[in-house]
Design a protein around this motif. Structure first.
Motif, PDB file in Angstrom:
ATOM      1  N   LYS A 171      -6.608  -1.802 -11.833  1.00  0.00           N
ATOM      2  CA  LYS A 171      -7.272  -2.653 -11.198  1.00  0.00           C
ATOM      3  C   LYS A 171      -8.472  -3.404 -12.062  1.00  0.00           C
ATOM      4  O   LYS A 171      -9.542  -2.638 -12.043  1.00  0.00           O
ATOM      5  N   LEU A 172      -7.996  -4.678 -12.043  1.00  0.00           N
ATOM      6  CA  LEU A 172      -9.498  -5.402 -12.712  1.00  0.00           C
ATOM      7  C   LEU A 172     -10.323  -5.986 -11.957  1.00  0.00           C
ATOM      8  O   LEU A 172     -10.649  -7.036 -11.149  1.00  0.00           O
ATOM      9  N   TYR A 230     -12.035 -18.613  -9.412  1.00  0.00           N
ATOM     10  CA  TYR A 230     -13.567 -17.823  -8.578  1.00  0.00           C
ATOM     11  C   TYR A 230     -13.506 -15.966  -9.055  1.00  0.00           C
ATOM     12  O   TYR A 230     -12.675 -16.139  -9.233  1.00  0.00           O
ATOM     13  N   ARG A 231     -14.624 -15.453  -7.788  1.00  0.00           N
ATOM     14  CA  ARG A 231     -14.702 -14.346  -8.154  1.00  0.00           C
ATOM     15  C   ARG A 231     -12.924 -13.259  -7.069  1.00  0.00           C
ATOM     16  O   ARG A 231     -13.086 -13.498  -6.413  1.00  0.00           O
ATOM     17  N   SER A 232     -12.929 -12.397  -8.189  1.00  0.00           N
ATOM     18  CA  SER A 232     -11.652 -11.791  -7.743  1.00  0.00           C
ATOM     19  C   SER A 232     -11.287 -10.949  -8.263  1.00  0.00           C
ATOM     20  O   SER A 232     -11.880  -9.812  -8.849  1.00  0.00           O
ATOM     21  N   GLY A 278       0.908  -1.439  -0.049  1.00  0.00           N
ATOM     22  CA  GLY A 278      -0.259  -0.292  -0.187  1.00  0.00           C
ATOM     23  C   GLY A 278       1.159   1.017  -0.141  1.00  0.00           C
ATOM     24  O   GLY A 278       0.291   2.334   0.232  1.00  0.00           O
ATOM     25  N   MET A 279       2.031   0.866  -0.285  1.00  0.00           N
ATOM     26  CA  MET A 279       3.202   3.072  -0.426  1.00  0.00           C
ATOM     27  C   MET A 279       3.009   2.983  -1.439  1.00  0.00           C
ATOM     28  O   MET A 279       3.019   4.879  -1.540  1.00  0.00           O
ATOM     29  N   ALA A 288      -7.667  -7.838  -0.821  1.00  0.00           N
ATOM     30  CA  ALA A 288      -7.805  -6.365  -0.973  1.00  0.00           C
ATOM     31  C   ALA A 288      -8.570  -5.182  -1.275  1.00  0.00           C
ATOM     32  O   ALA A 288      -9.288  -4.937  -2.134  1.00  0.00           O
ATOM     33  N   GLU A 289      -7.399  -4.007  -0.688  1.00  0.00           N
ATOM     34  CA  GLU A 289      -8.649  -3.040  -0.454  1.00  0.00           C
ATOM     35  C   GLU A 289      -6.806  -1.378  -1.447  1.00  0.00           C
ATOM     36  O   GLU A 289      -6.642  -0.833  -0.398  1.00  0.00           O
TER      37      GLU A 289
END
Length: 372
Positions: A26-27, A41-43, A19-20, A59-60
C-alpha cells in the motif's frame, strides 16, 4: 516477461480488490497524478503482485507492507518510445543502474545494429536479459537489415518472412524505423513488412528526415505511425496533419526538444499526439541531466503544464503502442509502475516501483542487476 493479463491474474486482482486476499503493498498518502482524468488528488495505491488493485482514497484494504509516501506525487513510470542500446555501450543489465533511478520503467528499443551484425540470434540473446531487468524492454523490430542492401556486408539479413515471425514475439511492439526511400521507391519487401505488421495490429515507426508535402503524404499513407526526426515546428505540425505522432527527441547529438516544445506552446498545438524519446543518448549525459525525466522537466521549464508533459512520457506513449491497458497510468488492473517525487515541476524520483517492487531509492537501484 508476462505482459498481458491471464485468467489467473484477472481473478486474483478482482478477489484482492474484494478483500479476499491482502495486497502486497500500500502506497499511503500520495498525491496521485491521474493521467486519465487530468487530476492530482490525495489517495492511496494498493498493489498485488505486479498489478494495481485500487486507487480509491476510501478503500480500506489490508496490505502486507505499507509505505507512507508523506504526500509525494505518485507518477506513472516513464516510457522512452525509441532508443538504441548500442549507443549506450552498456548491456541491458548495466543500463538499469543509469535509467531506472530517473524513473524510466519502459524502454522501446530498436536493436538495429545488433540485428545487422547478429540477426535473429542477436535479438534472442538480448531478450535473455528481460526477466532480470528492473524495467520493461520492448522491441521495435528492425526493418532495415541490412540497412543498405548491396552496399554493406554486416553479416545478417532479416527479410519479410523473418520479420513477420519475430513480430509474433510478445516483446515485439512495432516495426522499427523505416526510412522514406523504401516506400517512395515502392520496394515490395518493405511494403510486405508494413502490411504484415499492421495486420497484427502493431504499428510502424518512421524515420522521415526532412520530408514534407506530397512525399510525406505518400509516406504516411503506407501506414507509418510516427516520426522522431522532427527538428523544426513546421516538420512537427506537418506530421500531425497527416496523422503521424511525433516523438520529441532529446538525445546527445540531436537535441530537438527546446525548438519543438517552444513552437508547440507558441502555436497552441494540442499535445495529445506528442511523446518523448532519447534515440541516442550517452550514459554520461543521462547520469548528469536525467533520462526521460529530463524531457519532462525541460518541457515544464519551457512552459508546458506538468500534466501535459507527464502524459507525453506515459499514457500518450502507451496509447501509441496500443498497450495503454497494460501500463502508462496508475489505474486499476494496470502494471504497478510508479515513481514518487517531491516536486512535480522538477521530477527527481525518491522511489521507483516497477511491477509492484521497489527497484530504486534516492538515485540508486535497491539491488544490483546481475548479468546472466
Amino acid at each position: 516477461m508476462q505482459l498481458f493479463k491471464t485468467f489467473e491474474v484477472i481473478k486474483e486482482t478482482v478477489e484482492t480488490g474484494l478483500g479476499m486476499y491482502p495486497c502486497d503493498l500500500k502506497l499511503a498518502n500520495v498525491m496521485l497524478v491521474n493521467v486519465f482524468s487530468g487530476e492530482i488528488y490525495r489517495s492511496n495505491i494498493y498493489i498485488k503482485n505486479d498489478r494495481i488493485v485500487s486507487i480509491d482514497p476510501d478503500a480500506e484494504l489490508q496490505a502486507h507492507r505499507v509505505l507512507d509516501c508523506n504526500g509525494q506525487y505518485a507518477i506513472p513510470g516513464f516510457i522512452d518510445t525509441h532508443m538504441h542500446f548500442e549507443t549506450t555501450m552498456l548491456s541491458p543489465e548495466a543500463l538499469a543502474s543509469v535509467v531506472v533511478p530517473h524513473g524510466s520503467t519502459t524502454l522501446c528499443a530498436d536493436l538495429m545494429e545488433i540485428a545487422n551484425v547478429a540477426g535473429r540470434p542477436g535479438l534472442e540473446e538480448m531478450l535473455k536479459s528481460i526477466d532480470r531487468l528492473p524495467y520493461r524492454m520492448l522491441v521495435e523490430v528492425s526493418s532495415r537489415v541490412p540497412t543498405a542492401p548491396g552496399l554493406e556486408t554486416t553479416g545478417a539479413i532479416l527479410d519479410a518472412e523473418a520479420v513477420a515471425e519475430i513480430m509474433t514475439w510478445e516483446e515485439s511492439i512495432s516495426l522499427g524505423e523505416l526510412d522514406p526511400s523504401k516506400i517512395l521507391f515502392v520496394m515490395d519487401e518493405y511494403l510486405h513488412k508494413i502490411a504484415d505488421t499492421v495486420a497484427k495490429r502493431k504499428i510502424v515507426n518512421g524515420h522521415a528526415i526532412g520530408r514534407l508535402g506530397q512525399e510525406l503524404n505518400v509516406y504516411a499513407s503506407a501506414g507509418v505511425s510516427d516520426d522522431h526526426e522532427c527538428v523544426t515546428i513546421e516538420e512537427l505540425l506537418a506530421r500531425l496533419r497527416v496523422g503521424m505522432r511525433v516523438l520529441v527527441r532529446e538525445g546527445s547529438t540531436e537535441r530537438n526538444l527546446d525548438a519543438l516544445i517552444k513552437g508547440v506552446l507558441e502555436l497552441k498545438i494540442d499535445c495529445e499526439n506528442l511523446l518523448f524519446c532519447t534515440d541516442d543518448k550517452h550514459v554520461n549525459e543521462i547520469q548528469e541531466e536525467g533520462h526521460i525525466n529530463y524531457n519532462v522537466n525541460r518541457a515544464i521549464e519551457l512552459g508546458m503544464e506538468p500534466m501535459q508533459a507527464i502524459r507525453a512520457a506515459t499514457i500518450n506513449a502507451a496509447r501509441h503502442f496500443r498497450l495503454d491497458d497494460e501500463f502508462g497510468s496508475i489505474t486499476p488492473g494496470r502494471k504497478a509502475d510508479v515513481l514518487l517525487a517531491k516536486d512535480i515541476r522538477d521530477i527527481q524520483p525518491t522511489t521507483v516501483i516497477f511491477e509492484g517492487k521497489v527497484v530504486a531509492e534516492n538515485g540508486n537501484l535497491t539491488e544490483e542487476c546481475m548479468l546472466g
